[in-house]
Structures are given as C-alpha cells and as structure tokens.
Write an enzyme that holds these catalytic residues in place. Structure first.
Site, PDB file in Angstrom:
ATOM      1  N   GLU A  31       0.973  -1.297  -0.014  1.00  0.00           N
ATOM      2  CA  GLU A  31      -0.130  -0.057   0.051  1.00  0.00           C
ATOM      3  C   GLU A  31       0.774   1.183  -0.104  1.00  0.00           C
ATOM      4  OE1 GLU A  31      -2.471   0.436   3.374  1.00  0.00           O
ATOM      5  OE2 GLU A  31      -3.810   2.076   2.411  1.00  0.00           O
ATOM      6  N   ARG A 256       6.287 -13.367   9.310  1.00  0.00           N
ATOM      7  CA  ARG A 256       6.883 -12.197   8.942  1.00  0.00           C
ATOM      8  C   ARG A 256       8.159 -12.072   9.558  1.00  0.00           C
ATOM      9  NH1 ARG A 256       2.764  -8.069   8.449  1.00  0.00           N
ATOM     10  NH2 ARG A 256       4.148  -6.313   9.053  1.00  0.00           N
ATOM     11  N   LYS A 268       4.837   0.275   9.092  1.00  0.00           N
ATOM     12  CA  LYS A 268       4.412   1.688   8.595  1.00  0.00           C
ATOM     13  C   LYS A 268       3.878   2.614   9.471  1.00  0.00           C
ATOM     14  CE  LYS A 268       2.424   0.245   4.924  1.00  0.00           C
ATOM     15  NZ  LYS A 268       2.062  -0.167   3.487  1.00  0.00           N
TER      16      LYS A 268
HETATM   17  P1  ATP Z   1       3.243  -2.666   7.950  1.00  0.00           P
HETATM   18  O1  ATP Z   1       2.973  -3.784   9.014  1.00  0.00           O
HETATM   19  O2  ATP Z   1       4.488  -2.062   8.153  1.00  0.00           O
HETATM   20  O3  ATP Z   1       2.060  -1.595   7.884  1.00  0.00           O
HETATM   21  P2  ATP Z   1       2.040  -3.863   5.858  1.00  0.00           P
HETATM   22  O4  ATP Z   1       2.040  -5.366   5.909  1.00  0.00           O
HETATM   23  O5  ATP Z   1       0.709  -3.219   6.233  1.00  0.00           O
HETATM   24  O6  ATP Z   1       3.068  -3.517   6.616  1.00  0.00           O
HETATM   25  P3  ATP Z   1       1.844  -3.500   2.926  1.00  0.00           P
HETATM   26  O7  ATP Z   1       2.077  -2.379   2.191  1.00  0.00           O
HETATM   27  O8  ATP Z   1       0.552  -4.210   3.151  1.00  0.00           O
HETATM   28  O9  ATP Z   1       2.342  -3.192   4.601  1.00  0.00           O
HETATM   29  O10 ATP Z   1       2.735  -4.579   2.785  1.00  0.00           O
HETATM   30  C1  ATP Z   1       3.134  -5.403   1.547  1.00  0.00           C
HETATM   31  C2  ATP Z   1       3.366  -6.694   1.739  1.00  0.00           C
HETATM   32  O11 ATP Z   1       4.782  -6.773   2.349  1.00  0.00           O
HETATM   33  C3  ATP Z   1       2.476  -7.648   2.343  1.00  0.00           C
HETATM   34  O12 ATP Z   1       2.359  -8.819   1.469  1.00  0.00           O
HETATM   35  C4  ATP Z   1       3.019  -7.692   3.550  1.00  0.00           C
HETATM   36  O13 ATP Z   1       2.638  -8.974   3.951  1.00  0.00           O
HETATM   37  C5  ATP Z   1       4.665  -7.832   3.405  1.00  0.00           C
HETATM   38  N1  ATP Z   1       5.283  -7.468   4.646  1.00  0.00           N
HETATM   39  C6  ATP Z   1       5.253  -6.134   5.334  1.00  0.00           C
HETATM   40  N2  ATP Z   1       5.851  -6.368   6.391  1.00  0.00           N
HETATM   41  C7  ATP Z   1       6.459  -7.691   6.403  1.00  0.00           C
HETATM   42  C8  ATP Z   1       7.287  -8.351   7.318  1.00  0.00           C
HETATM   43  N3  ATP Z   1       7.863  -7.816   8.526  1.00  0.00           N
HETATM   44  N4  ATP Z   1       7.795  -9.567   7.005  1.00  0.00           N
HETATM   45  C9  ATP Z   1       7.247 -10.048   5.819  1.00  0.00           C
HETATM   46  N5  ATP Z   1       6.356  -9.677   5.114  1.00  0.00           N
HETATM   47  C10 ATP Z   1       6.111  -8.585   5.542  1.00  0.00           C
HETATM   48 MG    MG Z   2      -1.021  -3.573   5.146  1.00  0.00          MG
END
Ligand code: ATP
Ligand code: MG
Length: 547
Positions: A31, A256, A268
């Site tokens: 996102e 994760r 984020k």
């Molecule tokens: P955050 O938790 O930092 O807000 P998010 O998962 O909401 O991150 P997105 O922009 O939705 O952020 O993430 C894009 C992709 O990155 C998603 O498929 C998410 O699962 C993956 N992702 C984010 N953080 C991790 C992590 N710590 N380990 C593995 N994959 C991750």
């Molecule tokens: Mg997300």
C-alpha cells in the site's frame, strides 16, 4: 533461491507438475502509504526469487484502495526501493485501475443475492458482529431485495450519501465461526481525493474484497502474504468462488520477519509516527529500518538479499538478530571496499627524528585481499594523527597491543615508532606525543627483526582531510520486559558524531562510496558531505560488538 528450499517453492513445483498451472505469476502488493522497510524486503525477495526460479513473472501492484492514506511520493519511493534491491517488476499495476471491474463484481454479487446495502452505523455493525464465543446478529437491512440493493449501491457510487451512512456487505453467515465471514463490509463511502483517480470515486472497496479480485484480474497464480491474513483466506476464496473470476489465484501465507533492535518500529505505522513527530530526520534517517535509510546507511542490496535468503521462510513469524545482517554486510564489503585510514579521535604525534618539511609517499594496496583493487600513494611526514585510544602512558598488561611510553609499534603501511614523551596541557590532558621512528623498518622492505607491540593506524597530519563521522546505536531500546510505548523508549544517544581526519591520498568521496577504515569499520559517504568536509556514516564496525 536455487539452493534454498521452502514450503512455497514445494507448492509451486507441485502445481506445475500436476498441471494446476503452467506458469508462476506472483506479485508484491504494497500500500503506498509510507516507505518500505526490511520486513517488506522479505516479501519482495520471496516473490521475485520464487517467480524467477520457475521462469515466471512478478508484478508490482500498488494496493491503493484507501485514498486517505496514499500518496504519489510513496509510489515513487517504492518503485525506487525495488529497483535498488535489484528487481525489475514485469508489470507495475495499480489496484485503483480495477475500480470499475471491482464495482462490476460487486453488482454481480448483489444480483446473486450475495451482497446487500446496510444502513447500520460502523458502531452498530461492530456490535452486531458478535465475538469468538457469541454468534453475530443479522442486520435489519440484510433482507433487502435485489432491486433495492442495486438502486442503493448505485446511489452510493453517485455520492448521494454521506460517509458512514451506508456500506455494501457480503451476505454470508452472521454466526460463522470465523468472524471475517460474518457479512464483511465490501465497500464503504470515502469522500477524499485519490492520488490517481482524483474525485472520480466516492466508494472504495475493502482490502478483503479488492485484493483477491486484483490477483484474479492479473492472473496471479500464487498470492503470497504474511501470516496475519491466514484467517482471511476463507474470505479470499469466497470472493474468488462467488465472483466466478476467470482465474483462480490461491493465497499462501508466510511468517513475518522481525529483526532485533528494530522490531518494535518495523511497521509503517510506527515509522510514520517517528517521521511525523520529527524524532528522526525523515524516512532516510540512517537509524531507521526503512530501505531508503539502509541505503543511506551504506547497506548493500546484495547483503540484504543474502540475509533474507539465509533467514529461510516458514509459516511462523521469526525474529532474527541484527548481528546476522551485519555479518552479511561484512562479507559483502570485505573485498569491495577500499581499505583506507581515518582517525576518529585524533591525537597528534610528532616524529622528532623525521626531517621537517619532508613529505614521503608510500605505495599501499587499496585492499590487500583484492589484488585488482590497485594501489594508492599515502602521504607520510613528521606530523601524524593517531587515535587517542591507541595510546596510554604505561602499558597496562601483556594483552595491550598499542602504543605506550618506551614501547614500539608499527604504523600500518609505514614505520616502527616508539613513544618517548607525552605533552600535557594545564588540565593534564595529553595534547601531543613525541616519538622517534626507525627508517630501517619501512613496511614492505622485508624487515622482520624485532616484534612491534601491535600495529596501529594513522593519518598524515599536515595534509589530513578533516571529516565528520556518524556512528549509530539502536534508536529504540529493545527490551522485551520494557512495556512502555516505543516513543518512551527512544535512545537519546543513538546518533554520535565525531570530528576527525581521513587520509589525503587523492580519493574522492562521493555519496554512497563505501570504505573500510582500517581497524575500525565500514563507512559510507553521506549525502550531507561538502567538498571541504566529507561526512561518513558507519555501516558496521569491523568486529561484532556482542560476541
Ligand atoms: P506494516 O505492518 O509495516 O504496516 P503492511 O503489511 O501493512 O506493513 P503492506 O504495504 O500491506 O504493508 O505490505 C506489502 C507486503 O509486504 C504484504 O504482503 C505484507 O505481508 C508484506 N510484509 C510487510 N511487513 C512484513 C514483514 N515484517 N515480514 C514479511 N512480510 C512483510
Ligand atoms: Mg497492510
């Protein structure tokens, strides 16, 4: 990912063998609401490496279905980050480009009697949802007829209602054991400007509805996401089945990645707060785990990639030591970085028996372990700087391998020197050391007589290049027992600045150039450098501090 096997690779292999699919198509779906961090790197590496392994393709897809959080700045930064990591998306897509298609799928669900417009407020919807132990309750609007739902949904699109006044919900089962299946909201009204669509839309699909459809529209075969979406997979499949999409992607979850010292801010949300509150310089503050910050900090994409691959992949969240990433950095920089000398805590040395006014140039290798790195001319004279930590008045014990009065050490790439006298100021601080040097002991002349009490580094003083050195400690004090909010655990000494000197041997210090400062660590030239004063960020110390 060739050498490394993981459960997702096995699934893909199997799907190819059984003919379930004949190509592997993955996507990375951020996102665009902030900059990417190291956790995202796991998702990027996983998606791209797996697809590459099977000669498949990977899309970068911006999941831009919430206009209140998304900005073009983040879109551009994410594209840059992925490029920096060394990957090239086969397509760059935007979830918002499928808004019309997504809308049509919603109409299809309404026509099948599988979606309805609900007038309950957000609070009421939440109250009606029930809990894990208590079934939910049907909304009084649940049995509206298809015609009425089509009419109301059209009105929603046309902007006839206020935010929160009505939503579109899937009609599934209000007593389903999985709460995500209790008539989830599919569309809500948001009257905000979208970074790509402008004001064209006032209704926006929810992630759980939009995401499977985006995957299906792009023909994604394996939709990889982190484990918190496990309980949403049933809804993902419901959407795919009931929308009767042409392609049927499958969702697979992985754990994760968390890294010690950064785990409490690797999200984020938290990063945004640190930036917005001005606690850090910006998203590229070298203390943050964002990819732009790591780039500024001098981390290499190769090291990050090797690190991610080495952490493996499983369905369980994992916390990996930051030491492991540092190990991969040292491995990567060992042969790549020029090894030069810098003095961070300068102490002046005068060689009393060296001719006044003479400058000698010593030919020294740029990296003794990498022959092809060539050599340079290192100045040497009567006046030098050594590091304050490399001198003490009296050798304290036999393990002390540095300079002391009446003790002889070798200067790296140069001569033996012996400390004869220390000069003090009125406060009893040492300001200068007088030494003698032995002209017979020039490095590389085959001299192998007496044994020096260690080897220390130096910088010739009259031509020395003044420089600033940034050293970093963890920004957040990471302690599992400390339950305070991360904003109360900020380390006040996380950014240490030193003023010293770096050798003047004709090296240019351009932004992102990386060096090993002998006996100290790996450094990168920072963007704040000026032609007069280069600024260096410590990437990693030469040796692990925690062993
Ligand atoms: P955050 O938790 O930092 O807000 P998010 O998962 O909401 O991150 P997105 O922009 O939705 O952020 O993430 C894009 C992709 O990155 C998603 O498929 C998410 O699962 C993956 N992702 C984010 N953080 C991790 C992590 N710590 N380990 C593995 N994959 C991750
Ligand atoms: Mg997300």
């Amino acid at each position: 990912m060739n050498e490394i096997s993981n459960f997702i690779k096995t699934i893909m292999q199997n799907d190819l063998e059984t003919g379930k699919t004949d190509i592997i198509l993955t996507r990375f779906p951020p996102e665009p609401s902030a900059y990417l961090h190291l956790g995202h790197a796991r998702a990027i590496v996983t998606n791209f490496e797996l697809a590459q392994h099977f000669n498949g393709k990977t899309n970068l897809r911006f999941d831009d279905t919430n206009p209140t959080k998304e900005e073009t700045e983040f879109v551009e930064a994410i594209i840059e980050d992925i490029k920096w990591l060394g990957y090239k998306p086969d397509n760059i897509c935007y979830g918002s480009d499928y808004f019309e298609a997504t809308y049509q799928y919603a109409i299809k669900l309404i026509k099948k009697g599988l979606a309805y417009v609900d007038d309950l407020s957000a609070q009421e919807i939440s109250d009606y949802r029930g809990t894990l132990n208590k079934p939910g309750k049907d909304s009084p609007y649940r049995n509206r007829n298809i015609e009425e739902n089509l009419e109301l949904f059209k009105n929603m699109r046309q902007g006839k209602y206020q935010e929160g006044e009505r939503v579109l919900r899937a009609k599934i089962d209000m007593s389903h054991p999985n709460i995500n299946m209790r008539d989830p909201v599919l569309y809500r009204i948001i009257k905000a400007h979208h970074h790509r669509q402008g004001d064209k839309w006032v209704i926006y699909p929810m992630y759980d509805f939009a995401h499977p459809l985006q995957d299906a529209i792009e023909g994604i075969t394996h939709s990889l996401c982190s484990i918190e979406f496990e309980n949403h997979r049933i809804l993902y499949d419901w959407v795919i089945d009931n929308c009767e999409t042409e392609h049927q992607p499958q969702q697979i979850e992985f754990g994760r990645l968390n890294i010690t010292n950064t785990s409490s801010i690797m999200s984020k949300r938290y990063l945004k707060r640190l930036v917005d509150k001005g606690i850090v310089e910006g998203y590229d503050d070298p203390r943050l785990p964002t990819l732009v910050a790591l780039k500024r900090r001098g981390y290499t994409p190769e090291a990050i990639k090797n690190f991610i691959l080495a952490t493996g992949l499983s369905r369980i969240n994992s916390t990996v030591s930051s030491e492991m990433l540092e190990h991969f950095l040292r491995e990567d920089l060992k042969l790549k970085a020029k090894r030069i000398m810098a003095v961070l805590n300068p102490l002046k040395v005068v060689l009393t028996n060296y001719p006044e006014g003479k400058i000698e140039y010593l030919t020294v290798p740029n990296n003794v372990e990498a022959e092809e790195s060539g050599s340079r001319q290192l100045p040497f004279s009567k006046y030098l700087y050594i590091d304050r930590n490399d001198f003490c008045l009296k050798k304290p014990n036999k393990y002390y391998k540095r300079l002391a009065l009446d003790i002889e050490v070798r200067l790296f790439h140069a001569y033996f020197i012996k400390a004869e006298k220390a000069i003090f100021d009125e406060d009893d601080n040492i300001t200068e050391i007088h030494c003698t040097y032995d002209p017979e002991t020039k490095s590389g002349t085959g001299f192998d007589g007496r044994k020096p009490n260690g080897i220390i580094h130096f910088v010739e003083a009259t031509m020395a290049q003044p420089a600033v050195f940034n050293l970093f400690e963890p920004l957040i004090i990471d302690d599992a027992n400390d339950k305070r909010n991360f904003l109360e655990r900020i380390n006040p000494n996380s950014w240490i600045t030193k003023k010293g000197f770096v050798e003047n041997s004709g090296i240019e210090f351009k932004e992102f150039d990386r060096f090993q400062f002998i006996r100290d660590g790996y450094y990168v030239t920072d963007k704040t450098s000026t032609p007069d004063v280069p600024v260096f960020n410590q990437i990693v110390p030469l040796k692990s501090k925690y062993k």
